[in-house]
Enzyme design. Structure first.
Site, mmCIF file in Angstrom:
data_model
loop_
_atom_site.group_PDB
_atom_site.id
_atom_site.type_symbol
_atom_site.label_atom_id
_atom_site.label_comp_id
_atom_site.label_asym_id
_atom_site.label_seq_id
_atom_site.Cartn_x
_atom_site.Cartn_y
_atom_site.Cartn_z
ATOM 1 N N GLY A 14 37.789 -35.393 83.368
ATOM 2 C CA GLY A 14 37.099 -36.658 83.115
ATOM 3 C C GLY A 14 37.718 -37.728 83.988
ATOM 4 O O GLY A 14 38.122 -37.480 85.114
ATOM 5 N N CYS A 15 37.838 -38.907 83.444
ATOM 6 C CA CYS A 15 38.397 -40.038 84.180
ATOM 7 C C CYS A 15 39.857 -39.759 84.542
ATOM 8 O O CYS A 15 40.655 -39.387 83.688
ATOM 9 C CB CYS A 15 38.298 -41.286 83.317
ATOM 10 S SG CYS A 15 39.079 -42.724 84.056
ATOM 11 N N PHE A 16 40.208 -39.963 85.804
ATOM 12 C CA PHE A 16 41.586 -39.671 86.219
ATOM 13 C C PHE A 16 42.602 -40.610 85.605
ATOM 14 O O PHE A 16 43.781 -40.294 85.528
ATOM 15 C CB PHE A 16 41.758 -39.563 87.726
ATOM 16 C CG PHE A 16 41.164 -40.649 88.589
ATOM 17 C CD1 PHE A 16 41.068 -41.966 88.195
ATOM 18 C CD2 PHE A 16 40.715 -40.321 89.860
ATOM 19 C CE1 PHE A 16 40.539 -42.944 89.024
ATOM 20 C CE2 PHE A 16 40.189 -41.286 90.708
ATOM 21 C CZ PHE A 16 40.098 -42.603 90.288
ATOM 22 N N TRP A 17 42.184 -41.772 85.149
ATOM 23 C CA TRP A 17 43.125 -42.679 84.482
ATOM 24 C C TRP A 17 43.694 -42.015 83.231
ATOM 25 O O TRP A 17 44.865 -42.171 82.917
ATOM 26 C CB TRP A 17 42.462 -43.978 84.093
ATOM 27 C CG TRP A 17 41.907 -44.795 85.215
ATOM 28 C CD1 TRP A 17 42.235 -44.735 86.539
ATOM 29 C CD2 TRP A 17 40.915 -45.809 85.105
ATOM 30 N NE1 TRP A 17 41.511 -45.655 87.248
ATOM 31 C CE2 TRP A 17 40.686 -46.326 86.399
ATOM 32 C CE3 TRP A 17 40.190 -46.334 84.040
ATOM 33 C CZ2 TRP A 17 39.776 -47.352 86.647
ATOM 34 C CZ3 TRP A 17 39.286 -47.355 84.288
ATOM 35 C CH2 TRP A 17 39.078 -47.859 85.574
ATOM 36 N N CYS A 18 42.849 -41.269 82.516
ATOM 37 C CA CYS A 18 43.286 -40.596 81.281
ATOM 38 C C CYS A 18 44.257 -39.463 81.569
ATOM 39 O O CYS A 18 45.324 -39.383 80.957
ATOM 40 C CB CYS A 18 42.085 -40.032 80.524
ATOM 41 S SG CYS A 18 40.936 -41.260 79.916
#
Length: 179
Positions: A14-18
């Site tokens: 998913g989102c790479f920030w996570c």
């Protein structure tokens, strides 16, 4: 100076920030970089291009880890249990091929381990796992403002509502594996 045995893992959940925020807390992880991989257009993609969903790239992280502290298998188990590997091209509110669940292996040994881990954790999910397992072609580092995103933006809404709960889950499941 201590000689470390460092290896790489490239994962998209998913989102790479996570995923970046999760692995920055794991013992044995030396470095985490956000970036893009798996696309079908030439050149270094931009975040704006990735978000269009037209390049075929996934948001991924490149993890540098010390195999004397944490194994590739353990990295993958943490990965597979801190995101939803059963939703195709979707993680929470993030929808599109750029948010697919993917393991990009760096060699045949990583491929075998990835296949075994996916098979092992499948028993813990009600729905089939859709995580892609593919060879890493190229990793493109994301723009600087994406690096250390959670650490630099904890009060931002997405961080508070999406990443903070993922980190709470990580701490609950893997408290003994954290820095």
């Amino acid at each position: 100076m201590i000689n470390k045995k460092l290896e790489l893992a490239t994962l998209g959940g998913g989102c790479f920030w996570c995923t970046e925020a999760v692995f920055q807390e794991v013992k044995g992880v030396e470095k985490v970089e956000s970036g893009y991989s798996g696309g079908n257009v030439p050149g270094h993609p931009t975040y704006r291009e990735i978000c269009s969903g037209l390049t075929g790239h996934a948001e991924v992280i490149l993890i540098t880890f010390d195999v004397d502290v944490i194994s590739y298998e353990d990295i993958l188990v943490i990965f597979m249990t801190t995101h939803d590997p059963t939703t195709l091209n979707k993680q929470g509110g993030d929808v599109g091929t750029q948010y697919r669940s993917v393991i990009y292996f760096h060699d045949e040994n990583q491929k075998k381990i990835a296949e075994a881990v996916v098979k092992k954790v499948a028993a813990y999910y009600d729905n089939p796992i859709v995580t892609e397992i593919s060879p890493l072609a190229t990793f493109y580092k994301a723009e600087d403002y994406h690096q250390d995103y959670y650490r630099n933006n904890k009060e931002q809404g997405y961080c508070s509502f999406v990443i903070t709960p993922k980190l709470a889950k990580l701490r609950k499941l893997y408290g003994d594996r954290l820095k």
